[in-house]
Design a protein around this motif. Structure first.
Motif, PDB file in Angstrom:
ATOM      1  N   LEU A 122      11.627  27.806  -6.260  1.00  0.00           N
ATOM      2  CA  LEU A 122      10.490  26.914  -6.544  1.00  0.00           C
ATOM      3  C   LEU A 122      10.958  25.484  -6.784  1.00  0.00           C
ATOM      4  CD1 LEU A 122       8.161  29.109  -8.788  1.00  0.00           C
ATOM      5  CD2 LEU A 122       7.997  28.651  -6.345  1.00  0.00           C
ATOM      6  N   ASP A 123      12.108  25.341  -7.448  1.00  0.00           N
ATOM      7  CA  ASP A 123      12.646  24.004  -7.683  1.00  0.00           C
ATOM      8  C   ASP A 123      12.977  23.323  -6.354  1.00  0.00           C
ATOM      9  OD1 ASP A 123      13.846  21.833  -9.328  1.00  0.00           O
ATOM     10  OD2 ASP A 123      15.695  22.524  -8.359  1.00  0.00           O
ATOM     11  N   LEU A 124      13.660  24.026  -5.490  1.00  0.00           N
ATOM     12  CA  LEU A 124      14.027  23.447  -4.192  1.00  0.00           C
ATOM     13  C   LEU A 124      12.794  23.130  -3.354  1.00  0.00           C
ATOM     14  CD1 LEU A 124      17.074  25.742  -3.317  1.00  0.00           C
ATOM     15  CD2 LEU A 124      17.163  23.319  -3.926  1.00  0.00           C
ATOM     16  N   GLY A 129      11.314  19.155  -2.576  1.00  0.00           N
ATOM     17  CA  GLY A 129      10.583  18.963  -1.321  1.00  0.00           C
ATOM     18  C   GLY A 129      11.249  19.523  -0.082  1.00  0.00           C
ATOM     19  N   LYS A 130      12.039  20.558  -0.240  1.00  0.00           N
ATOM     20  CA  LYS A 130      12.728  21.141   0.914  1.00  0.00           C
ATOM     21  C   LYS A 130      11.830  22.166   1.610  1.00  0.00           C
ATOM     22  CE  LYS A 130      17.324  20.280  -0.756  1.00  0.00           C
ATOM     23  NZ  LYS A 130      18.683  20.758  -0.837  1.00  0.00           N
ATOM     24  N   THR A 131      12.105  22.375   2.884  1.00  0.00           N
ATOM     25  CA  THR A 131      11.349  23.375   3.651  1.00  0.00           C
ATOM     26  C   THR A 131      11.889  24.762   3.328  1.00  0.00           C
ATOM     27  OG1 THR A 131      12.852  23.308   5.543  1.00  0.00           O
ATOM     28  CG2 THR A 131      11.025  21.718   5.538  1.00  0.00           C
ATOM     29  N   GLN A 132      11.144  25.789   3.746  1.00  0.00           N
ATOM     30  CA  GLN A 132      11.600  27.154   3.516  1.00  0.00           C
ATOM     31  C   GLN A 132      12.902  27.432   4.262  1.00  0.00           C
ATOM     32  OE1 GLN A 132       8.350  29.812   4.452  1.00  0.00           O
ATOM     33  NE2 GLN A 132       7.417  29.541   2.422  1.00  0.00           N
ATOM     34  N   MET A 133      13.063  26.844   5.441  1.00  0.00           N
ATOM     35  CA  MET A 133      14.310  27.030   6.211  1.00  0.00           C
ATOM     36  C   MET A 133      15.497  26.403   5.466  1.00  0.00           C
ATOM     37  SD  MET A 133      14.130  28.925   8.824  1.00  0.00           S
ATOM     38  CE  MET A 133      15.716  28.570   9.540  1.00  0.00           C
ATOM     39  N   GLU A 134      15.303  25.213   4.930  1.00  0.00           N
ATOM     40  CA  GLU A 134      16.388  24.561   4.185  1.00  0.00           C
ATOM     41  C   GLU A 134      16.742  25.366   2.940  1.00  0.00           C
ATOM     42  OE1 GLU A 134      15.518  19.864   5.266  1.00  0.00           O
ATOM     43  OE2 GLU A 134      14.402  20.816   3.634  1.00  0.00           O
ATOM     44  N   SER A 142      16.997  34.962   4.213  1.00  0.00           N
ATOM     45  CA  SER A 142      16.175  34.575   5.361  1.00  0.00           C
ATOM     46  C   SER A 142      14.952  33.772   4.915  1.00  0.00           C
ATOM     47  CB  SER A 142      15.721  35.824   6.118  1.00  0.00           C
ATOM     48  OG  SER A 142      14.761  36.523   5.363  1.00  0.00           O
ATOM     49  N   GLN A 143      14.365  33.073   5.874  1.00  0.00           N
ATOM     50  CA  GLN A 143      13.157  32.281   5.600  1.00  0.00           C
ATOM     51  C   GLN A 143      12.016  33.188   5.163  1.00  0.00           C
ATOM     52  OE1 GLN A 143      10.239  32.167   7.952  1.00  0.00           O
ATOM     53  NE2 GLN A 143       9.184  31.024   6.359  1.00  0.00           N
ATOM     54  N   ALA A 144      11.924  34.379   5.733  1.00  0.00           N
ATOM     55  CA  ALA A 144      10.869  35.323   5.368  1.00  0.00           C
ATOM     56  C   ALA A 144      11.019  35.767   3.909  1.00  0.00           C
ATOM     57  CB  ALA A 144      10.893  36.531   6.295  1.00  0.00           C
ATOM     58  N   GLN A 145      12.269  35.959   3.473  1.00  0.00           N
ATOM     59  CA  GLN A 145      12.509  36.350   2.088  1.00  0.00           C
ATOM     60  C   GLN A 145      12.134  35.199   1.136  1.00  0.00           C
ATOM     61  OE1 GLN A 145      16.640  37.557   2.740  1.00  0.00           O
ATOM     62  NE2 GLN A 145      16.132  39.534   1.792  1.00  0.00           N
ATOM     63  N   VAL A 146      12.445  33.966   1.539  1.00  0.00           N
ATOM     64  CA  VAL A 146      12.078  32.805   0.736  1.00  0.00           C
ATOM     65  C   VAL A 146      10.564  32.758   0.585  1.00  0.00           C
ATOM     66  CG1 VAL A 146      11.984  30.275   0.684  1.00  0.00           C
ATOM     67  CG2 VAL A 146      14.114  31.430   1.274  1.00  0.00           C
ATOM     68  N   SER A 147       9.857  32.965   1.699  1.00  0.00           N
ATOM     69  CA  SER A 147       8.405  32.940   1.678  1.00  0.00           C
ATOM     70  C   SER A 147       7.856  34.017   0.743  1.00  0.00           C
ATOM     71  CB  SER A 147       7.859  33.142   3.093  1.00  0.00           C
ATOM     72  OG  SER A 147       6.455  33.191   3.083  1.00  0.00           O
ATOM     73  N   ARG A 148       8.411  35.241   0.828  1.00  0.00           N
ATOM     74  CA  ARG A 148       7.947  36.349   0.004  1.00  0.00           C
ATOM     75  C   ARG A 148       8.228  36.082  -1.478  1.00  0.00           C
ATOM     76  NH1 ARG A 148      10.576  40.328  -2.000  1.00  0.00           N
ATOM     77  NH2 ARG A 148      12.390  40.106  -0.667  1.00  0.00           N
ATOM     78  N   LEU A 149       9.438  35.619  -1.805  1.00  0.00           N
ATOM     79  CA  LEU A 149       9.796  35.335  -3.202  1.00  0.00           C
ATOM     80  C   LEU A 149       8.969  34.180  -3.763  1.00  0.00           C
ATOM     81  CD1 LEU A 149      13.678  35.730  -2.995  1.00  0.00           C
ATOM     82  CD2 LEU A 149      12.102  37.150  -4.316  1.00  0.00           C
ATOM     83  N   GLU A 150       8.752  33.166  -2.930  1.00  0.00           N
ATOM     84  CA  GLU A 150       7.942  32.018  -3.352  1.00  0.00           C
ATOM     85  C   GLU A 150       6.519  32.449  -3.671  1.00  0.00           C
ATOM     86  OE1 GLU A 150       5.981  28.404  -0.907  1.00  0.00           O
ATOM     87  OE2 GLU A 150       8.152  28.565  -0.695  1.00  0.00           O
TER      88      GLU A 150
END
Length: 161
Positions: A122-124, A129-134, A142-150
């Motif tokens: 959440l901080d990133l 202001g970073k993207t999910q890929m960054e 993975s980006q999908a895991q970032v999306s799910r955790l977010e």
């Protein structure tokens, strides 16, 4: 001698103490304003005063503000026979209200209930202001895991609030 007395009066007669150099600048601004008024038969703008004195506009504003009399927050500015409206009624700080402080504390507490990984994501994402890929590259998932955790972290925060 007269100009010295005027300077002393301007320097010493205010409820708020302002440096001597600032008062001297204010005195020069007032003299320039008076000269401009006599020459052009109208009030000069701040830009015209600044240009005439070879100063920045901000310095002219600061000098004039320095010699302005302070106004009490309880000074009435309007009265229609009933309750008087004071300066305090017109001054409002929407940024630092009790509600904002409570929201901030509640958010801080809700963020504290998240795992370190979720807080970092959440901080990133939202503070840096970073993207999910960054974020996925930085955290090593993975980006999908970032999306799910977010999404899960945001749901936890909403429940806590």
């Amino acid at each position: 001698m007269i100009s010295g007395e005027v300077r002393r009066f301007l320097r010493d007669s205010s409820a708020v103490r302002v440096s001597r150099s600032m008062r001297d600048v204010a005195y020069k601004v007032l003299q320039a304003r008076e000269a401009y008024l006599n020459e052009h038969q109208r009030e000069p703008s701040l830009d015209e005063l600044a240009k005439g004195l070879d100063m920045k506009r901000e310095d002219v504003v600061f000098a004039l503000d320095a010699i302005a009399d302070p106004v009490s927050l309880y000074e009435p500015i309007y009265s229609d026979g009933g309750d008087a409206m004071c300066v305090m009624d017109q001054v409002r700080d929407d940024k630092n209200t009790d509600e904002k402080w409570l929201e901030h504390l509640a958010l801080h507490e809700a963020m504290g209930r998240l795992s370190e990984r979720e807080r970092r994501i959440l901080d990133l994402r939202f503070y840096q202001g970073k993207t999910q890929m960054e974020v996925s590259q930085e955290v090593g998932i993975s980006q999908a895991q970032v999306s799910r955790l977010e999404k899960g972290a945001i749901q936890q925060i909403k429940k806590a609030l």
